[in-house]
Design an enzyme around this catalytic site. Structure first.
Site, PDB file in Angstrom:
ATOM      1  N   ILE A  33      27.168  41.355  60.163  1.00  0.00           N
ATOM      2  CA  ILE A  33      27.573  40.001  60.576  1.00  0.00           C
ATOM      3  C   ILE A  33      28.212  39.265  59.389  1.00  0.00           C
ATOM      4  O   ILE A  33      28.962  38.320  59.560  1.00  0.00           O
ATOM      5  CB  ILE A  33      26.347  39.234  61.111  1.00  0.00           C
ATOM      6  CG1 ILE A  33      26.758  38.005  61.933  1.00  0.00           C
ATOM      7  CG2 ILE A  33      25.390  38.844  59.990  1.00  0.00           C
ATOM      8  CD1 ILE A  33      27.193  38.338  63.334  1.00  0.00           C
ATOM      9  N   TYR A 140       8.265  40.725  65.780  1.00  0.00           N
ATOM     10  CA  TYR A 140       8.983  41.891  65.256  1.00  0.00           C
ATOM     11  C   TYR A 140       8.316  43.188  65.736  1.00  0.00           C
ATOM     12  O   TYR A 140       8.981  44.087  66.245  1.00  0.00           O
ATOM     13  CB  TYR A 140       8.967  41.815  63.732  1.00  0.00           C
ATOM     14  CG  TYR A 140       9.534  43.002  63.000  1.00  0.00           C
ATOM     15  CD1 TYR A 140       8.689  43.854  62.287  1.00  0.00           C
ATOM     16  CD2 TYR A 140      10.894  43.255  62.992  1.00  0.00           C
ATOM     17  CE1 TYR A 140       9.202  44.928  61.591  1.00  0.00           C
ATOM     18  CE2 TYR A 140      11.407  44.332  62.291  1.00  0.00           C
ATOM     19  CZ  TYR A 140      10.554  45.167  61.589  1.00  0.00           C
ATOM     20  OH  TYR A 140      11.060  46.239  60.901  1.00  0.00           O
ATOM     21  N   LYS A 144       9.797  46.108  68.207  1.00  0.00           N
ATOM     22  CA  LYS A 144       9.902  47.512  67.777  1.00  0.00           C
ATOM     23  C   LYS A 144       9.144  48.428  68.744  1.00  0.00           C
ATOM     24  O   LYS A 144       9.594  49.515  69.086  1.00  0.00           O
ATOM     25  CB  LYS A 144       9.396  47.672  66.340  1.00  0.00           C
ATOM     26  CG  LYS A 144      10.334  47.080  65.287  1.00  0.00           C
ATOM     27  CD  LYS A 144      11.710  47.730  65.328  1.00  0.00           C
ATOM     28  CE  LYS A 144      12.656  47.163  64.284  1.00  0.00           C
ATOM     29  NZ  LYS A 144      14.006  47.770  64.373  1.00  0.00           N
TER      30      LYS A 144
HETATM   31  C1  VAH Z   1       8.766  43.894  57.182  1.00  0.00           C
HETATM   32  N1  VAH Z   1       9.825  45.380  55.562  1.00  0.00           N
HETATM   33  O1  VAH Z   1       8.000  43.566  56.306  1.00  0.00           O
HETATM   34  C2  VAH Z   1       9.590  45.170  56.984  1.00  0.00           C
HETATM   35  C3  VAH Z   1       8.839  46.367  57.529  1.00  0.00           C
HETATM   36  C4  VAH Z   1       6.640  47.547  57.619  1.00  0.00           C
HETATM   37  C5  VAH Z   1       7.385  46.394  57.091  1.00  0.00           C
HETATM   38  O2  VAH Z   1       8.960  46.454  58.890  1.00  0.00           O
HETATM   39  O3  VAH Z   1       8.889  43.262  58.193  1.00  0.00           O
END
Ligand code: VAH
Length: 313
Positions: A33, A140, A144
């Site tokens: 981006i 997050y 995932k």
């Molecule tokens: C985070 N570095 O901290 C990434 C990763 C396992 C950690 O997914 O979100």
């Protein structure tokens, strides 16, 4: 050609350089981006690209005759807690874009990164198995875990050759880390060189799975090199390097900078770190496609301090 989406991120930057080394600069298109560092921008094709824009992604794939895509764009754990809707949109829409292009046979092979963030507080924390309870408590981690389900679905239903790795926290000196919870393990080296001290946002005793970036890049290329039939897991493979806590990396740094001091100033990221495993069982990656990690903590520390030193002279 190969297209890396999110080529200017912590993994993307080094992945792009390694793939260009291996396949030649003309064969690897970097996109993000925003523009990346000088070395990346000077070493081959670059496209400004919004990974959530299907038509824009399709257009780059068509123009450069791309057959392999690495989708490295995502919003990481700490920032995603601040902007849940944006994180979900970026992490999921970008994935559907490339899965659907692969379903339409416009992409032959696809890599998509997962993370140890797919595990949650109810997951066995020691030597976390490949298949186990996964109740992630972060935006997050949920994105995932959901992404892994969709990757497996598109493989089973449409034969999409998508491959994935659950990365641990990654340690590198080429780029600043991008808003993760494991970022302390990178920041600490910068601060040790610049200030001789570091205020750590995770508390003493917070053990997390980590990995040196060269190991992570080698694993990424290795899983993509494997024969299709060697990839028996189409959600995502556990991958392990070395697990340690802030006091362990402090001791490692003190071997080079004896006066270095750590202090603790816990923030919201402690809760995220507490929900993740301490160590990971990656025996399936070792069995299926010959994975083996190389870098330990002291080797990482020596490399990080040596390569970051010039920045702070
Ligand atoms: C985070 N570095 O901290 C990434 C990763 C396992 C950690 O997914 O979100």
């Amino acid at each position: 050609r190969i297209l890396i989406i999110g080529a200017c991120g912590q993994i993307g930057t080094e992945l792009t350089m390694k793939l260009r080394e291996r396949f030649g600069e003309d064969k690897v298109v970097a996109s993000d981006i925003r523009e990346g560092n000088d070395e990346l921008m000077a070493s081959g094709h670059f496209e400004t690209l919004d990974a959530t824009d299907f038509k824009a992604v399709e257009d780059v794939i068509f123009r450069y005759k791309v057959d392999t895509v690495y989708l490295m764009a995502a919003m990481l754990s700490a920032i995603a807690e601040r902007f849940p809707a944006k994180a979900w949109h970026l992490n999921m829409t970008s994935l559907f874009n490339v899965l659907n292009l692969a379903k339409e046979n416009k992409i032959k092979k696809l890599f998509w990164p997962s993370s140890i963030a797919v595990f949650g507080p109810t997951t066995p924390a020691e030597n976390t198995p490949q298949t186990t309870v996964m109740e992630p408590t972060t935006v997050y981690g949920i994105s995932k875990q959901t992404g892994e389900r969709w990757c497996e679905y598109y493989f089973n239903k449409f034969g999409v050759d998508v491959r994935s790795i659950r990365y641990p926290g990654l340690i590198s000196y080429t780029t600043e880390p991008g808003g993760g919870t494991t970022d302390y393990a990178v920041d600490i080296y910068h601060r040790a060189l610049k200030h001789g001290q570091y205020r750590c946002f995770l508390k003493e005793g917070t053990i997390l799975p980590m990995m040196y970036m060269d190991d992570a890049i080698r694993a990424t290329i290795s899983i993509m090199d494997a024969e299709e039939e060697e990839i028996k897991i189409r959600s995502s493979y556990n991958l392990a390097g070395v697990s340690y806590a802030p006091e362990d990396v402090t001791a490692s740094i003190k071997k080079h900078i004896p006066d270095f001091e750590i202090s603790y100033d816990i923030d919201f990221r402690q809760e995220i770190a507490d929900s993740w495993p301490n160590s990971i069982d990656d025996s399936r990656a070792r069995e299926d496609w010959g994975w083996k990690h190389k870098f330990g903590l002291d080797e990482m520390t020596a490399i990080m301090l040596e390569n970051l030193q010039p920045k702070y002279n």
